[in-house]
Design a protein around this motif. Sequence first.
Motif, PDB file in Angstrom:
ATOM      1  N   LYS A 185      -1.583 -32.644  15.002  1.00  0.00           N
ATOM      2  CA  LYS A 185      -2.496 -31.508  15.194  1.00  0.00           C
ATOM      3  C   LYS A 185      -2.553 -31.091  16.659  1.00  0.00           C
ATOM      4  CE  LYS A 185      -5.660 -32.395  11.322  1.00  0.00           C
ATOM      5  NZ  LYS A 185      -7.067 -32.731  10.955  1.00  0.00           N
ATOM      6  N   GLU A 186      -2.566 -32.090  17.540  1.00  0.00           N
ATOM      7  CA  GLU A 186      -2.645 -31.793  18.971  1.00  0.00           C
ATOM      8  C   GLU A 186      -1.404 -31.044  19.444  1.00  0.00           C
ATOM      9  OE1 GLU A 186      -2.881 -34.158  23.267  1.00  0.00           O
ATOM     10  OE2 GLU A 186      -3.121 -35.258  21.375  1.00  0.00           O
ATOM     11  N   VAL A 187      -0.231 -31.501  19.011  1.00  0.00           N
ATOM     12  CA  VAL A 187       1.020 -30.865  19.430  1.00  0.00           C
ATOM     13  C   VAL A 187       1.090 -29.426  18.919  1.00  0.00           C
ATOM     14  CG1 VAL A 187       3.528 -30.900  19.123  1.00  0.00           C
ATOM     15  CG2 VAL A 187       2.303 -33.015  19.648  1.00  0.00           C
ATOM     16  N   LYS A 188       0.742 -29.238  17.654  1.00  0.00           N
ATOM     17  CA  LYS A 188       0.802 -27.895  17.068  1.00  0.00           C
ATOM     18  C   LYS A 188      -0.270 -26.985  17.665  1.00  0.00           C
ATOM     19  CE  LYS A 188       2.770 -29.651  12.775  1.00  0.00           C
ATOM     20  NZ  LYS A 188       2.553 -29.945  11.343  1.00  0.00           N
ATOM     21  N   GLY A 189      -1.437 -27.549  17.924  1.00  0.00           N
ATOM     22  CA  GLY A 189      -2.485 -26.755  18.557  1.00  0.00           C
ATOM     23  C   GLY A 189      -2.113 -26.332  19.964  1.00  0.00           C
ATOM     24  N   ASN A 193      -1.742 -22.492  21.411  1.00  0.00           N
ATOM     25  CA  ASN A 193      -2.383 -22.004  22.639  1.00  0.00           C
ATOM     26  C   ASN A 193      -1.361 -21.447  23.620  1.00  0.00           C
ATOM     27  OD1 ASN A 193      -4.937 -22.770  21.712  1.00  0.00           O
ATOM     28  ND2 ASN A 193      -4.786 -24.812  22.603  1.00  0.00           N
ATOM     29  N   MET A 194      -0.183 -22.068  23.672  1.00  0.00           N
ATOM     30  CA  MET A 194       0.858 -21.579  24.576  1.00  0.00           C
ATOM     31  C   MET A 194       1.368 -20.208  24.143  1.00  0.00           C
ATOM     32  SD  MET A 194       1.094 -23.730  26.986  1.00  0.00           S
ATOM     33  CE  MET A 194       2.471 -22.895  27.760  1.00  0.00           C
ATOM     34  N   VAL A 195       1.502 -20.007  22.842  1.00  0.00           N
ATOM     35  CA  VAL A 195       1.960 -18.705  22.346  1.00  0.00           C
ATOM     36  C   VAL A 195       0.925 -17.625  22.654  1.00  0.00           C
ATOM     37  CG1 VAL A 195       2.471 -17.380  20.258  1.00  0.00           C
ATOM     38  CG2 VAL A 195       3.466 -19.650  20.566  1.00  0.00           C
ATOM     39  N   VAL A 196      -0.353 -17.946  22.437  1.00  0.00           N
ATOM     40  CA  VAL A 196      -1.410 -16.985  22.766  1.00  0.00           C
ATOM     41  C   VAL A 196      -1.379 -16.654  24.257  1.00  0.00           C
ATOM     42  CG1 VAL A 196      -3.905 -16.629  22.880  1.00  0.00           C
ATOM     43  CG2 VAL A 196      -2.898 -17.684  20.857  1.00  0.00           C
ATOM     44  N   GLU A 197      -1.253 -17.685  25.090  1.00  0.00           N
ATOM     45  CA  GLU A 197      -1.203 -17.458  26.537  1.00  0.00           C
ATOM     46  C   GLU A 197       0.027 -16.637  26.916  1.00  0.00           C
ATOM     47  OE1 GLU A 197      -0.969 -20.019  30.732  1.00  0.00           O
ATOM     48  OE2 GLU A 197      -1.405 -21.047  28.840  1.00  0.00           O
ATOM     49  N   GLY A 198       1.158 -16.918  26.266  1.00  0.00           N
ATOM     50  CA  GLY A 198       2.371 -16.156  26.558  1.00  0.00           C
ATOM     51  C   GLY A 198       2.226 -14.691  26.212  1.00  0.00           C
ATOM     52  N   LEU A 199       1.627 -14.408  25.060  1.00  0.00           N
ATOM     53  CA  LEU A 199       1.406 -13.015  24.676  1.00  0.00           C
ATOM     54  C   LEU A 199       0.446 -12.327  25.642  1.00  0.00           C
ATOM     55  CD1 LEU A 199       1.136 -13.318  20.782  1.00  0.00           C
ATOM     56  CD2 LEU A 199       3.059 -12.466  22.120  1.00  0.00           C
ATOM     57  N   GLN A 270      10.999 -15.512  22.165  1.00  0.00           N
ATOM     58  CA  GLN A 270      11.683 -14.982  20.987  1.00  0.00           C
ATOM     59  C   GLN A 270      12.707 -15.970  20.436  1.00  0.00           C
ATOM     60  OE1 GLN A 270      13.890 -11.378  21.688  1.00  0.00           O
ATOM     61  NE2 GLN A 270      13.787 -10.753  19.545  1.00  0.00           N
ATOM     62  N   HIS A 271      13.355 -16.709  21.311  1.00  0.00           N
ATOM     63  CA  HIS A 271      14.406 -17.624  20.882  1.00  0.00           C
ATOM     64  C   HIS A 271      13.870 -18.801  20.071  1.00  0.00           C
ATOM     65  CE1 HIS A 271      17.401 -16.203  24.215  1.00  0.00           C
ATOM     66  NE2 HIS A 271      17.357 -15.395  23.174  1.00  0.00           N
ATOM     67  N   CYS A 272      12.587 -19.116  20.218  1.00  0.00           N
ATOM     68  CA  CYS A 272      12.053 -20.280  19.499  1.00  0.00           C
ATOM     69  C   CYS A 272      11.002 -19.879  18.464  1.00  0.00           C
ATOM     70  CB  CYS A 272      11.468 -21.289  20.486  1.00  0.00           C
ATOM     71  SG  CYS A 272      10.019 -20.725  21.368  1.00  0.00           S
ATOM     72  N   ASP A 273      10.986 -18.607  18.058  1.00  0.00           N
ATOM     73  CA  ASP A 273       9.949 -18.177  17.117  1.00  0.00           C
ATOM     74  C   ASP A 273      10.067 -18.887  15.772  1.00  0.00           C
ATOM     75  OD1 ASP A 273      12.294 -16.929  16.511  1.00  0.00           O
ATOM     76  OD2 ASP A 273      11.428 -14.953  16.115  1.00  0.00           O
ATOM     77  N   THR A 274      11.291 -19.082  15.285  1.00  0.00           N
ATOM     78  CA  THR A 274      11.449 -19.776  14.002  1.00  0.00           C
ATOM     79  C   THR A 274      11.119 -21.261  14.119  1.00  0.00           C
ATOM     80  OG1 THR A 274      13.811 -20.060  14.489  1.00  0.00           O
ATOM     81  CG2 THR A 274      13.180 -18.157  13.157  1.00  0.00           C
ATOM     82  N   LEU A 275      11.353 -21.831  15.290  1.00  0.00           N
ATOM     83  CA  LEU A 275      11.063 -23.250  15.497  1.00  0.00           C
ATOM     84  C   LEU A 275       9.570 -23.536  15.417  1.00  0.00           C
ATOM     85  CD1 LEU A 275      11.986 -26.135  16.387  1.00  0.00           C
ATOM     86  CD2 LEU A 275      11.680 -25.354  18.754  1.00  0.00           C
ATOM     87  N   VAL A 276       8.764 -22.633  15.950  1.00  0.00           N
ATOM     88  CA  VAL A 276       7.324 -22.891  16.055  1.00  0.00           C
ATOM     89  C   VAL A 276       6.523 -22.187  14.967  1.00  0.00           C
ATOM     90  CG1 VAL A 276       7.568 -23.164  18.543  1.00  0.00           C
ATOM     91  CG2 VAL A 276       6.892 -20.947  17.624  1.00  0.00           C
ATOM     92  N   ALA A 277       7.186 -21.430  14.094  1.00  0.00           N
ATOM     93  CA  ALA A 277       6.454 -20.631  13.101  1.00  0.00           C
ATOM     94  C   ALA A 277       5.555 -21.498  12.228  1.00  0.00           C
ATOM     95  CB  ALA A 277       7.439 -19.843  12.243  1.00  0.00           C
ATOM     96  N   ASP A 278       6.100 -22.593  11.692  1.00  0.00           N
ATOM     97  CA  ASP A 278       5.299 -23.462  10.823  1.00  0.00           C
ATOM     98  C   ASP A 278       4.087 -24.028  11.554  1.00  0.00           C
ATOM     99  OD1 ASP A 278       7.035 -22.980   8.795  1.00  0.00           O
ATOM    100  OD2 ASP A 278       8.050 -24.924   8.863  1.00  0.00           O
ATOM    101  N   SER A 279       4.281 -24.385  12.809  1.00  0.00           N
ATOM    102  CA  SER A 279       3.170 -24.940  13.591  1.00  0.00           C
ATOM    103  C   SER A 279       2.073 -23.907  13.793  1.00  0.00           C
ATOM    104  CB  SER A 279       3.683 -25.434  14.950  1.00  0.00           C
ATOM    105  OG  SER A 279       4.660 -26.440  14.785  1.00  0.00           O
ATOM    106  N   LEU A 280       2.466 -22.668  14.044  1.00  0.00           N
ATOM    107  CA  LEU A 280       1.480 -21.605  14.240  1.00  0.00           C
ATOM    108  C   LEU A 280       0.726 -21.324  12.948  1.00  0.00           C
ATOM    109  CD1 LEU A 280       3.547 -19.101  16.427  1.00  0.00           C
ATOM    110  CD2 LEU A 280       1.970 -20.870  17.184  1.00  0.00           C
ATOM    111  N   TRP A 281       1.454 -21.218  11.841  1.00  0.00           N
ATOM    112  CA  TRP A 281       0.798 -20.954  10.559  1.00  0.00           C
ATOM    113  C   TRP A 281      -0.169 -22.079  10.198  1.00  0.00           C
ATOM    114  CZ3 TRP A 281       5.955 -19.592   7.627  1.00  0.00           C
ATOM    115  CH2 TRP A 281       6.425 -18.363   8.105  1.00  0.00           C
ATOM    116  N   GLU A 282       0.260 -23.308  10.452  1.00  0.00           N
ATOM    117  CA  GLU A 282      -0.590 -24.445  10.108  1.00  0.00           C
ATOM    118  C   GLU A 282      -1.850 -24.472  10.967  1.00  0.00           C
ATOM    119  OE1 GLU A 282      -0.098 -29.258  10.217  1.00  0.00           O
ATOM    120  OE2 GLU A 282       1.509 -28.089   9.267  1.00  0.00           O
ATOM    121  N   THR A 283      -1.714 -24.133  12.239  1.00  0.00           N
ATOM    122  CA  THR A 283      -2.880 -24.104  13.123  1.00  0.00           C
ATOM    123  C   THR A 283      -3.855 -23.009  12.707  1.00  0.00           C
ATOM    124  OG1 THR A 283      -1.526 -24.924  14.962  1.00  0.00           O
ATOM    125  CG2 THR A 283      -3.637 -23.901  15.520  1.00  0.00           C
TER     126      THR A 283
END
Length: 414
Positions: A185-189, A193-199, A270-283
Amino acid sequence: MFICTRWAILLNFHAEISHLSSVEDILQVLIIFCVESLEIDFALLFSERHLLLRVLPVLVVLATSSEKDCESLYKKVKINRLLTIFKNDPVIPAFPDLHLSPAVIMKELSVSFPYFSAQTRLLSLLAPHEITSRELLDYQRRYLIINHIGNIRAEHDDFVVRFASAKNKIVLLKSTDVADIEWSKEVKGTMYNMVVEGLELLSRWTGLVWEQSAWKFSRPCKDADSMASLGNSTTFFDYEKVVRYNYSVDERKALLELIGYIKTLGSMMQHCDTLVADSLWETIHLEVQDFVQDKLETMLRTSFRKKKNLIRILTDMRTLSADWMASTSKPDIQHSMETDESKENIFYPRPVAPTTAQVHCLQFLICELVTGGNLRKHGGLFGNSGSGICADDLKLLETFFYKLSFFLHILDYS
């Protein structure tokens, strides 16, 4: 053609809506939303903020078409709040080569809306080209990228390192067969947060480029001698005065550096969007379920226990978005309301994000909950002390309401 007839479209629109009995209330609600959103900086994307700034002066003109409407509006939104917003943003990007100014918009519309001509405080606002030298330095410190590039450079370097670290942890998590639930949970959370900060960084930096461009367009270079020293031609087009000759060498370097940061950061995410998609959806799933299964149940059992008219809305929110399949059991709402038991629901996050329709419905139900269906109450959406909701619950609802808006952008990214 559109630019030449833009106010004609607005006048026709005003003529059509003037027949509606509740048009004043609708306009005031929209103004309050714009003002509150701009004051608390509620906009993840720069385009949303610019949209609010472009709409607000037009709404103010439409909402002050009579003395009665003016009094009603200024009781809910003090004129000083409007003046502060318009002074803070004297120029607003519309298109890459077109800028708007709240002061100019209101002055132009005062001709077509006679009563608005009595709003001297709003009409006395200075257009960008009228700003005096004393105030000019303050606006230049804000609009010129060269004054921000040092902080931007540090933000870029810091974010790239932290984002790469969060990405590596996601890769490690995916390669682990059995991972600790809390660590997962911590890693995905953290990645969320990093994606939100990046946007947010991409939005703010891109907004700076647009705003500097609009500022330059509003104040073209007028020094012919300095322009002549840069080229052999003695004839200069207006476009050259706002673009070619309106940037110093250092300003051009800062602009190119910032564009490079935007492209680098955007490409990396953009290059890692598919890698982190599941983590974002789960969070996101975890955030939504924590609110609708736990926090709403607590509200039903405590502060909303005897408010039958509001209980329906809370139960609708749970019915709409609660994922009982991810929970050990669906709680008995009536039983939990009749007892003071504080039993936390156990549920397991899944990479199943809410739909756009669910997000919008939840936001609508929260609005209905805090306003009682009456948006005319003083204090705005979450500042209404007469809503009958305790301050703690109101804060929880407000936080979740704004999170829902961010979820839509995160889902678009992933």
